[in-house]
Design a protein around this motif. Structure first.
Motif, mmCIF file in Angstrom:
data_model
loop_
_atom_site.group_PDB
_atom_site.id
_atom_site.type_symbol
_atom_site.label_atom_id
_atom_site.label_comp_id
_atom_site.label_asym_id
_atom_site.label_seq_id
_atom_site.Cartn_x
_atom_site.Cartn_y
_atom_site.Cartn_z
ATOM 1 N N GLY A 58 54.202 59.695 21.157
ATOM 2 C CA GLY A 58 53.345 59.591 19.989
ATOM 3 C C GLY A 58 52.919 60.962 19.501
ATOM 4 N N MET A 59 52.287 61.740 20.370
ATOM 5 C CA MET A 59 51.846 63.104 20.052
ATOM 6 C C MET A 59 52.278 64.018 21.189
ATOM 7 S SD MET A 59 47.960 64.544 19.365
ATOM 8 C CE MET A 59 47.832 63.882 17.696
ATOM 9 N N LYS A 60 52.947 65.127 20.851
ATOM 10 C CA LYS A 60 53.482 66.015 21.884
ATOM 11 C C LYS A 60 53.278 67.474 21.494
ATOM 12 C CE LYS A 60 57.631 66.856 24.694
ATOM 13 N NZ LYS A 60 57.526 68.323 24.657
ATOM 14 N N SER A 61 52.926 68.299 22.476
ATOM 15 C CA SER A 61 52.797 69.741 22.240
ATOM 16 C C SER A 61 53.229 70.508 23.478
ATOM 17 C CB SER A 61 51.349 70.102 21.892
ATOM 18 O OG SER A 61 50.574 70.196 23.068
ATOM 19 N N ASN A 62 53.527 71.789 23.261
ATOM 20 C CA ASN A 62 53.886 72.653 24.381
ATOM 21 C C ASN A 62 52.668 73.252 25.069
ATOM 22 O OD1 ASN A 62 56.593 72.192 23.879
ATOM 23 N ND2 ASN A 62 56.927 74.130 22.809
ATOM 24 N N ASP A 63 51.645 73.616 24.283
ATOM 25 C CA ASP A 63 50.569 74.457 24.815
ATOM 26 C C ASP A 63 49.208 73.784 24.906
ATOM 27 O OD1 ASP A 63 52.443 76.463 25.006
ATOM 28 O OD2 ASP A 63 51.940 77.353 23.070
ATOM 29 N N GLY A 64 49.141 72.489 24.808
ATOM 30 C CA GLY A 64 47.868 71.796 24.986
ATOM 31 C C GLY A 64 47.506 70.902 23.817
ATOM 32 N N ILE A 65 46.679 69.901 24.104
ATOM 33 C CA ILE A 65 46.138 69.006 23.081
ATOM 34 C C ILE A 65 44.633 68.925 23.289
ATOM 35 C CG2 ILE A 65 46.086 66.624 22.224
ATOM 36 C CD1 ILE A 65 49.053 66.431 22.937
ATOM 37 N N PHE A 66 43.876 69.229 22.216
ATOM 38 C CA PHE A 66 42.424 69.327 22.300
ATOM 39 C C PHE A 66 41.796 68.384 21.276
ATOM 40 C CE2 PHE A 66 44.509 73.357 23.268
ATOM 41 C CZ PHE A 66 44.157 73.495 24.607
ATOM 42 N N ILE A 67 41.061 67.405 21.760
ATOM 43 C CA ILE A 67 40.461 66.384 20.901
ATOM 44 C C ILE A 67 38.955 66.601 20.885
ATOM 45 C CG2 ILE A 67 40.178 63.904 20.512
ATOM 46 C CD1 ILE A 67 42.773 63.529 22.176
ATOM 47 N N ARG A 68 38.456 67.073 19.764
ATOM 48 C CA ARG A 68 37.025 67.373 19.639
ATOM 49 C C ARG A 68 36.236 66.238 19.000
ATOM 50 N NH1 ARG A 68 37.240 73.761 17.744
ATOM 51 N NH2 ARG A 68 38.125 74.563 19.714
ATOM 52 N N GLY A 69 36.937 65.274 18.407
ATOM 53 C CA GLY A 69 36.256 64.148 17.775
ATOM 54 C C GLY A 69 37.228 63.351 16.935
ATOM 55 N N GLY A 70 36.687 62.502 16.069
ATOM 56 C CA GLY A 70 37.516 61.695 15.196
ATOM 57 C C GLY A 70 38.027 60.437 15.870
ATOM 58 N N VAL A 71 38.919 59.753 15.160
ATOM 59 C CA VAL A 71 39.530 58.518 15.653
ATOM 60 C C VAL A 71 41.030 58.742 15.751
ATOM 61 C CG1 VAL A 71 39.954 56.080 15.194
ATOM 62 C CG2 VAL A 71 37.731 57.086 14.631
ATOM 63 N N LEU A 72 41.579 58.508 16.944
ATOM 64 C CA LEU A 72 43.004 58.687 17.189
ATOM 65 C C LEU A 72 43.552 57.417 17.827
ATOM 66 C CD1 LEU A 72 45.495 60.549 17.252
ATOM 67 C CD2 LEU A 72 44.683 61.434 19.446
ATOM 68 N N ASN A 73 44.450 56.730 17.110
ATOM 69 C CA ASN A 73 45.075 55.502 17.594
ATOM 70 C C ASN A 73 46.580 55.712 17.708
ATOM 71 O OD1 ASN A 73 42.707 53.708 17.644
ATOM 72 N ND2 ASN A 73 42.741 53.942 15.424
ATOM 73 N N ILE A 74 47.138 55.443 18.888
ATOM 74 C CA ILE A 74 48.559 55.677 19.123
ATOM 75 C C ILE A 74 49.190 54.461 19.793
ATOM 76 C CG2 ILE A 74 50.252 57.132 20.290
ATOM 77 C CD1 ILE A 74 48.250 59.408 20.214
ATOM 78 N N GLU A 75 50.334 54.016 19.262
ATOM 79 C CA GLU A 75 51.118 52.947 19.868
ATOM 80 C C GLU A 75 52.536 53.453 20.093
ATOM 81 O OE1 GLU A 75 49.996 48.732 18.329
ATOM 82 O OE2 GLU A 75 49.850 50.079 16.601
ATOM 83 N N VAL A 76 53.022 53.321 21.323
ATOM 84 C CA VAL A 76 54.355 53.803 21.690
ATOM 85 C C VAL A 76 55.103 52.683 22.404
ATOM 86 C CG1 VAL A 76 55.635 55.429 23.122
ATOM 87 C CG2 VAL A 76 53.647 56.208 21.833
ATOM 88 N N SER A 77 56.337 52.397 21.958
ATOM 89 C CA SER A 77 57.096 51.284 22.534
ATOM 90 C C SER A 77 58.379 51.711 23.237
ATOM 91 C CB SER A 77 57.435 50.261 21.451
ATOM 92 O OG SER A 77 58.136 50.866 20.376
ATOM 93 N N GLY A 78 58.767 52.986 23.181
ATOM 94 C CA GLY A 78 59.988 53.447 23.822
ATOM 95 C C GLY A 78 59.882 53.483 25.337
ATOM 96 N N ASN A 79 60.988 53.277 26.031
ATOM 97 C CA ASN A 79 61.001 53.318 27.492
ATOM 98 C C ASN A 79 60.742 54.738 28.000
ATOM 99 O OD1 ASN A 79 61.607 50.592 27.620
ATOM 100 N ND2 ASN A 79 63.814 50.933 27.735
ATOM 101 N N VAL A 92 39.254 66.488 26.099
ATOM 102 C CA VAL A 92 38.616 65.563 25.165
ATOM 103 C C VAL A 92 37.132 65.860 25.149
ATOM 104 C CG1 VAL A 92 38.212 63.152 24.547
ATOM 105 C CG2 VAL A 92 40.370 63.813 25.674
ATOM 106 N N ASP A 93 36.605 66.242 23.968
ATOM 107 C CA ASP A 93 35.192 66.586 23.810
ATOM 108 C C ASP A 93 34.417 65.576 22.969
ATOM 109 O OD1 ASP A 93 35.195 69.039 25.287
ATOM 110 O OD2 ASP A 93 36.271 69.964 23.632
ATOM 111 N N GLY A 94 35.087 64.576 22.426
ATOM 112 C CA GLY A 94 34.389 63.593 21.611
ATOM 113 C C GLY A 94 35.348 62.657 20.907
ATOM 114 N N GLY A 95 34.791 61.799 20.039
ATOM 115 C CA GLY A 95 35.596 60.869 19.271
ATOM 116 C C GLY A 95 36.026 59.651 20.076
ATOM 117 N N ARG A 96 36.933 58.875 19.490
ATOM 118 C CA ARG A 96 37.493 57.704 20.165
ATOM 119 C C ARG A 96 39.014 57.790 20.131
ATOM 120 N NH1 ARG A 96 36.102 53.542 17.003
ATOM 121 N NH2 ARG A 96 38.199 53.103 16.237
ATOM 122 N N THR A 97 39.618 57.803 21.299
ATOM 123 C CA THR A 97 41.069 57.878 21.428
ATOM 124 C C THR A 97 41.566 56.597 22.080
ATOM 125 O OG1 THR A 97 41.019 60.294 21.656
ATOM 126 C CG2 THR A 97 43.003 59.152 22.427
#
Length: 232
Positions: A58-79, A92-97
Motif C-alpha cells: 500500500g505505502m512503501k519507502s526506503n528511509d522511513g514512514i512518519f505519521i504525525r496525524g490525519g486519517v490513513l486507510n489502506i487495503e492490500v489484497s496481494g499475497n 506514529v505521533d497521532g491521527g488514525r491509521t
C-alpha cells in the motif's frame, strides 16, 4: 519511466514525500505499490488518504514512514504484501491509521523462503507515541505489526489482529519484533487465532499502559526474558 527510474507505484517519487492540508487523496494500484518513495514519507495532521492495492504494498519507502496525524486507510489484497512497508523506521505521533491485508503466503525465489503479509512492517524500529493504529491481517501467515528491530509503545492505542493460520513455515502473529519490545504507556489489544499475540525475539519490558491479549498460543513471549515495573 521517470528519467532512468522505473515507475514503482501509482504515486511515486524518487525524493521525499510529504502530505498535508485538507481534501482527500484516493490511490488505486493494480500493478505495483500504491504510494512509494525512494526517500521517506511524511503524513501530517488533517491529511486524509485512502489506498487500495491489489498487487503490491500500500505505502512503501526506503528511509522511513512518519505519521504525525490525519486519517490513513489502506487495503492490500496481494499475497505476501504489506500495508505499510519501509526499510527504515516507522513512527506514529497521532491521527488514525487503519490497515487491512487479506493475502496469503507466497514463495520468494530471491530470498529462497516463503513470506506472508503484514499490515505494518519496518525493517528497523516501530514506535507509537500517540494516535490510533488499527491493524488486521486475515490471510494465512499474516501479521498485524512486524518490526525488524525494536517495537516501542509510548502512548496512544494499538489494535493488532491476525486471523489466519500458520502456512508454509510462516507463523500468523498479531505483533512481532525481531528485537526488544518496550511498553511504557498506551493501550494495546492483540489477537491471534493461531500463534502468539505479542512476541519479542529480544527482551519484553512492560513499564506501564494497558494490554489485552487473546491468542491460541502464548499471550506474550520474550525470548530474552520479561521485565519492567508495570502490571501485566
Amino acid at each position: 519511466m521517470v528519467g532512468d527510474e522505473d515507475q514503482k507505484g501509482a504515486f511515486f517519487s524518487e525524493g521525499k514525500l510529504a502530505f498535508s492540508g485538507s481534501g482527500k487523496l484516493n490511490v488505486y494500484a493494480q500493478g505495483k505499490n500504491g504510494i512509494v518513495s525512494d526517500d521517506y514519507i511524511l503524513v501530517r495532521p488533517n491529511t486524509n488518504i485512502y489506498i487500495n492495492s491489489s498487487a503490491s504494498n500500500g505505502m512503501k519507502s526506503n528511509d522511513g514512514i512518519f505519521i504525525r496525524g490525519g486519517v490513513l486507510n489502506i487495503e492490500v489484497s496481494g499475497n505476501a504484501e504489506k500495508g505499510i512497508n519501509t526499510e527504515g523506521n516507522i513512527t506514529v505521533d497521532g491521527g488514525r491509521t487503519t490497515i487491512i491485508t487479506t493475502g496469503t503466503t507466497e514463495y520468494d525465489s530471491d530470498d529462497n523462503e516463503y513470506k506472508g503479509c503484514a499490515a505494518m512492517k519496518a525493517d528497523s524500529a516501530v514506535t507509537i507515541n500517540n494516535g490510533e493504529v488499527l491493524l488486521k491481517s486475515t490471510g494465512n501467515g499474516g501479521k498485524g505489526l512486524k518490526a525488524g528491530t525494536t517495537f516501542t509503545m509510548n502512548g496512544g492505542t494499538l489494535k493488532a489482529i491476525a486471523t489466519g493460520k500458520n502456512s508454509n513455515s510462516v507463523s500468523a502473529k498479531a505483533v512481532k519484533a525481531a528485537g526488544d519490545i518496550v511498553v511504557n504507556d498506551g493501550n494495546i489489544m492483540a489477537r491471534s487465532a493461531c500463534h502468539e499475540g505479542m512476541e519479542s525475539k529480544g527482551k519484553m519490558t512492560i513499564n506501564g499502559g494497558s494490554i489485552g491479549i487473546y491468542s491460541y498460543d502464548d499471550g506474550m513471549g520474550g525470548m530474552g526474558g520479561m521485565g519492567g515495573g508495570g502490571r501485566w
